[in-house]
Design an enzyme around this catalytic site. Structure first.
Site: not given
Ligand code: ADP
Length: 595
Positions: A163, A168, A170, A384-385
């Site tokens: 994965g 998770g 470990t 632009h945004e």
């Protein structure tokens, strides 16, 4: 001292009592009648003096000094040899110390946790229920092996957890040890491979020997791809240290008897590069996929990490779970931690929505930089945004707009329009052609806004990262997904990391040069079409863009809701029919085609 001829004359005259000839030193020592001793140099093979002495009747002795010299030589040589021996032994002792150290390296010091020391339980791992259920079985094996061996079941030797990082793996391995109450040996595969050849293999042996002493127990090897890569795929022969380590690992896995109670867990995020010999039954015969959590999973993980952190009542974990698509368990834990740090810094007692909000921003966008002062530049960035934000809102297939902001971030980002990825797309991993096309148009929104408002000669390079994204999506659409009129063909494979020495030599395009040109043409076509669509959407809405930009400059941040409301109000007022606007083609600009 008399000269040679004087000495001869003295000998003949009887003025010399005795002569001692030392041939090796080529001298003669004469005792005169006065008792005085003189040394006179002579020729190497002097016959004259012999004859003279003989005729004069002077006693002559020849002294051989060779023996003395030999003794002296022996002594010096002896001293030299002694010196050499002492030097050598010192050197040897030094290298023995180094060798000792090397042998010490070889002995791995696995972080051995005595029984019961692992405090993590399955309850601490959330959101990856399938993996947890699979691994529950391993816990039963470790706790009650008899139940399985009685009916002839073979306990698995190795389980491979596959994965992405931070999901998770470990944690799961530790939870198994914690639940079963067995010792937990953990090592990163890269720790096996050291400077010294052969150390990796001996570390593997050592680890297994120690583990067998403590059985039942769990050995966890993190990032196993560091040693478990396909053999024979490296440049420079196949006998390198890593391969020896892998061979030893394989041998050890075969070597421990069935049901010995040692279970090997290994984690990787690259199962595709692993050596197939590792995967055969009897070794890592089980593979468990630990994937990124879905929304409910994320909520559960947040709940686990919120156990130790005081949350304000207003905080809804479900809401935060839906705001964090694509986050791994580690990211979520980091989010809560950052929020807790901010809470402490602001001297608050409970973690509130505002702290979580700022923490999320910090993780996803980087640290905030000083707000922009220059108003002309600020206006350009705002247009632009707003271009991105407006198109996201207008296209039904695009992601939902989360917010658009002008607050700059470190790293040269002047502002950004953020969307919330579609949960369905994210969880299923299935992307439709319409969705990708919408993404292209949204990405072109910034450049389109600049074109519409400022004209073709005033556009800026601000869209360069958008263009890179566009080029990447276009290329994937054409060469991998069969989304173009080139037809349903996979012309390129996914750009995974090449195996040096294998793929570097063998990888070449799987298509003819002519097809390569067609690919380029199709990519250009898709990009240009996206820009045209974006311009066509923005052109008739210039007045709306002006309103949005004014609002954005005043408030610095507009929430998705606000933008949607403004768009709806504008549409209600009766905008001109967007399709009727016979806009000139302002899009004949070069488009970055390589990312
Ligand atoms: P991996 O080994 O997959 O790279 P880790 O197990 O080291 O990831 O995870 C790092 C940290 O992230 C864990 O210590 C834990 O705090 C958090 N974490 C990751 N996944 C989960 C999960 N499913 N449930 C709870 N916490 C998690």
């Amino acid at each position: 001292m008399p000269s040679y001829s004087q000495l001869l004359a003295q000998i003949s005259d009887g003025g010399v009592k005795e002569l001692v000839l030392v041939p090796s030193r080529r001298e003669v020592i004469a005792t005169l009648s006065s008792g005085e001793r003189v040394t006179v140099p002579v020729f190497a093979d002097d016959q004259q003096i012999l004859r003279t002495a003989e005729s004069a009747g002077v006693p002559l002795t020849v002294r051989d000094t060779r023996q003395q010299e030999a003794m002296a030589g022996l002594f010096t040589n002896g001293a030299l040899v002694l010196l050499l021996i002492v030097g050598l032994s010192l050197l040897l002792r030094r290298s023995a110390q180094v060798a000792n150290k090397a042998m010490g390296f070889a002995r791995s010091q696995p972080r051995l946790q005595p029984e019961g020391d692992v405090s993590i339980r399955f309850d601490d791992v959330a959101g990856i229920n399938e993996a947890k259920e699979e691994l529950q079985e391993v816990v039963s094996f470790l706790k009650e092996p008899d139940r399985f061996t009685r009916v002839g079941a073979r306990i698995p030797k190795g389980v491979l957890l596959v994965g992405p990082p931070g999901t998770g793996k470990t944690l799961l391995a530790r939870a198994i040890a914690g639940e079963a109450g067995v010792p937990f040996f953990s090592m990163a595969a890269s720790e096996f491979v050291e400077l010294f050849v052969g150390v990796g293999a001996s570390r593997v042996r050592d680890l297994f020997r120690k583990a067998k002493e403590k059985a039942p127990c769990i050995i966890f090897i993190d990032e196993i791809d560091a040693v478990g890569r396909q053999r024979g795929a490296g440049i420079g022969g196949g006998n390198d240290e890593r391969e020896q380590t892998l061979n030893q690992l394989l041998t050890e896995m075969d070597g421990f008897e069935e049901n010995s109670g040692v279970i090997l867990l290994a984690a990787t995020n690259r199962p595709d590069v692993l050596d197939t010999a590792l995967m055969r039954p009897g070794r890592f015969d089980r593979q468990i996929v630990v994937d990124l959590p879905d929304r409910r999973g994320r909520e559960a993980i947040l709940a686990v990490h919120a156990r130790t952190r005081p949350l304000a009542d207003e905080v809804s974990l479900a809401q935060w779970a839906s705001r964090t698509p694509g986050f791994s368990g580690a990211d979520l834990s980091n989010l809560l931690n950052e929020a807790a740090i901010l809470t402490a810094r602001r001297q608050q007692r409970q973690i509130g929505n505002d702290c979580l909000h700022d923490a999320l921003e910090r993780i996803t966008m980087g640290l905030t930089a000083a707000p922009l002062q220059d108003s002309a530049k600020k206006r350009l960035i705002a247009y632009h945004e707003v271009g991105h934000a407006l198109i996201t809102t207008l296209l039904p297939d695009a992601d939902q707009l989360d917010k658009v902001t002008l607050l700059p971030r470190s790293g040269g980002v002047g502002g950004f329009a953020r969307t919330t990825p579609d949960e369905d797309v994210l969880d299923s991993g299935l992307i439709s052609r319409a969705y990708l096309r919408a993404r292209l148009v949204v990405a072109m929104g910034g450049r389109a806004a600049e074109l519409v408002v400022f004209g073709p000669s005033e556009v800026t390079q601000g869209a360069s990262s958008d263009l890179q994204l566009v080029s990447r999506i276009c290329r994937e659409m054409v060469t991998r997904y069969g989304f173009s009129s080139l037809g349903p063909q996979a012309l390129e494979s996914d750009g995974g990391e090449v195996f040096l020495g294998r793929d570097l030599v063998h990888t070449r395009p799987h298509y003819a040069e002519r097809t390569g040109r067609q690919i380029d043409l199709h990519i250009q076509g898709l990009a240009r079409q996206a820009l045209q669509e974006a311009v066509a959407l923005l052109e008739p809405r210039q007045a709306l863009m002006d309103q949005l930009v004014d609002a954005l400059i005043e408030q610095e941040t507009l929430e998705g809701e606000t933008v949607r409301a403004m768009v709806a109000a504008f549409d209600r007022q009766g905008s001109p029919d967007p399709d009727a606007a016979g806009a000139p083609d302002r899009t004949a600009d070069p488009v970055a085609l390589r990312s």
